[in-house]
Design a protein around this motif. Structure first.
Motif, mmCIF file in Angstrom:
data_model
loop_
_atom_site.group_PDB
_atom_site.id
_atom_site.type_symbol
_atom_site.label_atom_id
_atom_site.label_comp_id
_atom_site.label_asym_id
_atom_site.label_seq_id
_atom_site.Cartn_x
_atom_site.Cartn_y
_atom_site.Cartn_z
ATOM 1 N N VAL A 187 1.001 -1.117 -0.039
ATOM 2 C CA VAL A 187 -0.019 0.012 -0.003
ATOM 3 C C VAL A 187 0.818 1.142 -0.128
ATOM 4 O O VAL A 187 0.325 2.307 -0.239
ATOM 5 N N ALA A 188 2.047 1.068 0.381
ATOM 6 C CA ALA A 188 3.279 2.324 0.507
ATOM 7 C C ALA A 188 3.417 2.906 -1.128
ATOM 8 O O ALA A 188 3.617 1.855 -2.009
ATOM 9 N N PRO A 189 3.514 4.090 -1.366
ATOM 10 C CA PRO A 189 3.944 4.732 -2.590
ATOM 11 C C PRO A 189 5.562 4.322 -2.762
ATOM 12 O O PRO A 189 6.332 3.986 -1.867
ATOM 13 N N GLU A 190 5.961 4.257 -3.898
ATOM 14 C CA GLU A 190 7.121 4.031 -4.593
ATOM 15 C C GLU A 190 7.993 5.220 -3.658
ATOM 16 O O GLU A 190 7.692 6.295 -3.818
ATOM 17 N N GLY A 191 9.182 4.915 -3.198
ATOM 18 C CA GLY A 191 9.866 5.893 -2.607
ATOM 19 C C GLY A 191 9.890 5.851 -1.184
ATOM 20 O O GLY A 191 10.766 6.720 -0.574
ATOM 21 N N ALA A 192 8.862 5.252 -0.654
ATOM 22 C CA ALA A 192 8.448 5.274 1.002
ATOM 23 C C ALA A 192 8.294 3.881 1.507
ATOM 24 O O ALA A 192 7.653 3.661 2.603
ATOM 25 N N LYS A 193 8.678 2.788 0.772
ATOM 26 C CA LYS A 193 8.376 1.509 1.026
ATOM 27 C C LYS A 193 9.119 1.393 2.338
ATOM 28 O O LYS A 193 8.815 0.541 3.065
ATOM 29 N N GLY A 194 10.377 1.694 1.928
ATOM 30 C CA GLY A 194 11.176 1.242 3.451
ATOM 31 C C GLY A 194 10.785 2.027 4.754
ATOM 32 O O GLY A 194 10.828 1.378 5.809
ATOM 33 N N THR A 195 10.394 3.136 4.375
ATOM 34 C CA THR A 195 9.845 4.148 5.361
ATOM 35 C C THR A 195 8.440 3.321 5.934
ATOM 36 O O THR A 195 8.348 3.216 7.178
ATOM 37 N N SER A 196 7.744 2.615 5.091
ATOM 38 C CA SER A 196 6.445 2.141 5.682
ATOM 39 C C SER A 196 6.679 1.059 6.446
ATOM 40 O O SER A 196 6.003 0.738 7.345
ATOM 41 N N VAL A 197 7.741 0.363 6.026
ATOM 42 C CA VAL A 197 7.995 -1.104 6.988
ATOM 43 C C VAL A 197 8.858 -0.571 8.275
ATOM 44 O O VAL A 197 8.596 -1.114 9.131
ATOM 45 N N GLY A 198 9.542 0.439 8.053
ATOM 46 C CA GLY A 198 10.076 1.042 9.467
ATOM 47 C C GLY A 198 9.085 1.652 10.432
ATOM 48 O O GLY A 198 9.237 1.155 11.664
ATOM 49 N N LEU A 199 8.121 2.353 9.829
ATOM 50 C CA LEU A 199 7.027 2.863 10.807
ATOM 51 C C LEU A 199 6.192 1.754 11.278
ATOM 52 O O LEU A 199 5.866 1.843 12.737
ATOM 53 N N THR A 200 5.926 0.713 10.447
ATOM 54 C CA THR A 200 5.119 -0.402 11.182
ATOM 55 C C THR A 200 5.932 -1.097 11.963
ATOM 56 O O THR A 200 5.308 -1.444 13.164
ATOM 57 N N ASN A 201 7.356 -1.299 11.986
ATOM 58 C CA ASN A 201 8.074 -2.104 13.075
ATOM 59 C C ASN A 201 8.153 -1.244 14.047
ATOM 60 O O ASN A 201 7.882 -1.596 15.162
ATOM 61 N N THR A 202 8.409 -0.011 14.017
ATOM 62 C CA THR A 202 8.272 0.980 15.251
ATOM 63 C C THR A 202 7.056 0.850 15.951
ATOM 64 O O THR A 202 6.909 0.759 17.402
#
Length: 414
Positions: free
Chosen positions: A335-350
């Motif tokens: 569901v995350a946009p391109e360029g923010a996929k790593g950020t999305s996983v990191g935010l979910t992990n947090t």
């Protein structure tokens, strides 16, 4: 070097880093008694020591995703491995609680980039249809490696001691730093890289703001937070002493039983990634696994007597019911946009790991409140019933995870 060979090499290094991550995360549960004696710790202090790994890991998850999106995994994994090696060496020579906590913070901080990197690299180096499977294999390698590492730690602890074992872990971390720099590449050749601006505070806030408005990020984070306690809280610290107190298992037997939880997750995660290839299948799996984990946890905690073979089977099935966790990260990444996929996983992990940071000390505080002092060495003693009372929070949280899974299913139907 061909793309296939390069992908195999870099994935092998990332998998070894996942092995090291899970080993260090869960290893304190193997040496619970020995480290309490060495550092003269109460149950509450031991809880803070074990969870200190997660404090920094938790804080760095969202920055890790942002930094990986900007600078790539090669540099960050190399530097992180070096920092982890320093932390392992400090832990092996620690004589005070505060030094051990600083060491755990370094190891957790050094490996904070590994899981997010594995998801990012899988998306770049492997076909989309293999994405869920590769993340499952990454999780599996970490779990199965942690099994071997913790079993070896239980054996080596009696032969060379836990300090020497951690010194070897420091050497292994430094070796992985070299391999990360040599083998990992951020992108395959001819990979189309979308234009991106330099890292700024505005860009960070914008990425997080976009993701925070996505319901699945919150729902998946809540589900993981409630279900992942089986690993971070139960297997990470209290399962080993509980099995030894409640069912009279020795250290090696209890460690083996705890390892079977990891084996269950490791074996079933790639299978879940392959079979659950649609949103509705994923939602159904999340719901089914929550029910199974609730039932299994209640049997393990509240049955007064169980044979060793049945304990092992129940612990393995507990791990199988945790295979749904890997699906949450694939959903968030989708569901995350391109360029923010790593950020999305990191935010979910947090968001998902925050409950473990809170729950671990609470359980330690409950045990300290219920325990009595030993007359010989002054350490706290707690019974199997004390542990049952403190760990009763786990089935409650798993039941709430089931309720969350119903909302996830409802969202997918929309």
């Amino acid at each position: 070097m061909t793309k296939k060979l390069r992908a195999t090499l870099l994935w092998s290094v990332v998998s070894l880093l996942m092995v090291l991550h899970f080993f260090l995360l869960l290893s304190v549960g193997v040496i619970t008694t020995e480290i309490r004696v060495a550092l003269d710790l109460s149950a509450l202090e031991l809880s803070f020591l074990a969870s200190s790994y997660l404090y920094i890991y938790l804080i760095l998850q969202t920055p890790a995703g942002i930094l990986l999106d900007e600078f790539g995994p090669r540099k960050l994994l190399t530097i992180g491995s070096l920092v982890c090696g320093l932390g392992c060496w400090m832990f092996s020579s620690s004589s005070h609680l505060y030094i051990a906590i600083i060491a755990r913070i370094l190891t957790g901080g050094g490996l904070a980039f590994v899981f997010v990197s594995s998801i990012q690299l899988a998306g770049r180096w492997f076909a989309k249809r293999y994405f869920g499977m590769m993340i499952g294999f990454s999780e599996a390698s970490g779990m199965l490696g942690a099994i071997i590492g913790n079993m070896l730690l239980a054996i080596f602890m009696h032969k060379i001691g836990w300090r020497e074992s951690y010194a070897w872990a420091a050497f292994f971390s430094l070796l992985l730093a070299i391999l990360a720099w040599v083998c990992i590449r951020d992108y395959p050749d001819h990979y189309v890289i979308t234009a991106k601006s330099r890292l700024t505070v505005k860009k960070v806030i914008a990425s997080i703001k976009i993701l925070s408005h996505e319901p699945q990020v919150w729902l998946q984070s809540a589900y993981i937070a409630l279900m992942y306690e089986t690993i971070t809280v139960f297997c990470g610290l209290w399962a080993n002493p509980f099995l030894r107190h409640a069912f009279a298992l020795n250290l090696e037997q209890a460690t083996m039983s705890c390892s079977l939880v990891l084996a269950g997750i490791g074996i079933s995660s790639p299978i879940a990634g392959i079979l659950c290839d649609t949103d509705r299948k994923k939602a159904k799996c999340l719901k089914t696994c929550a029910v199974a984990m609730f039932v299994l946890m209640c049997i393990i905690l509240y049955t007064p007597s169980l044979p060793a073979w049945l304990i092992n089977m129940l612990m393995f099935m507990l791990g199988v019911s945790g295979s749904s966790l890997i699906l949450c990260f694939t959903i968030v990444s989708d569901v995350a946009p391109e360029g923010a996929k790593g950020t999305s996983v990191g935010l979910t992990n947090t968001l998902s790991l925050s409950s473990a940071v809170i729950l671990q000390p609470i359980i330690g505080w409950i045990l300290s409140s219920l325990s009595r002092k030993a007359s010989v060495d002054g350490l706290e003693l707690y019974t199997a019933n004390n542990l049952r009372v403190a760990l009763s929070m786990l089935p409650i949280m798993i039941f709430i995870a089931y309720i969350v899974s119903l909302y996830i299913e409802k969202q997918f139907k929309k």
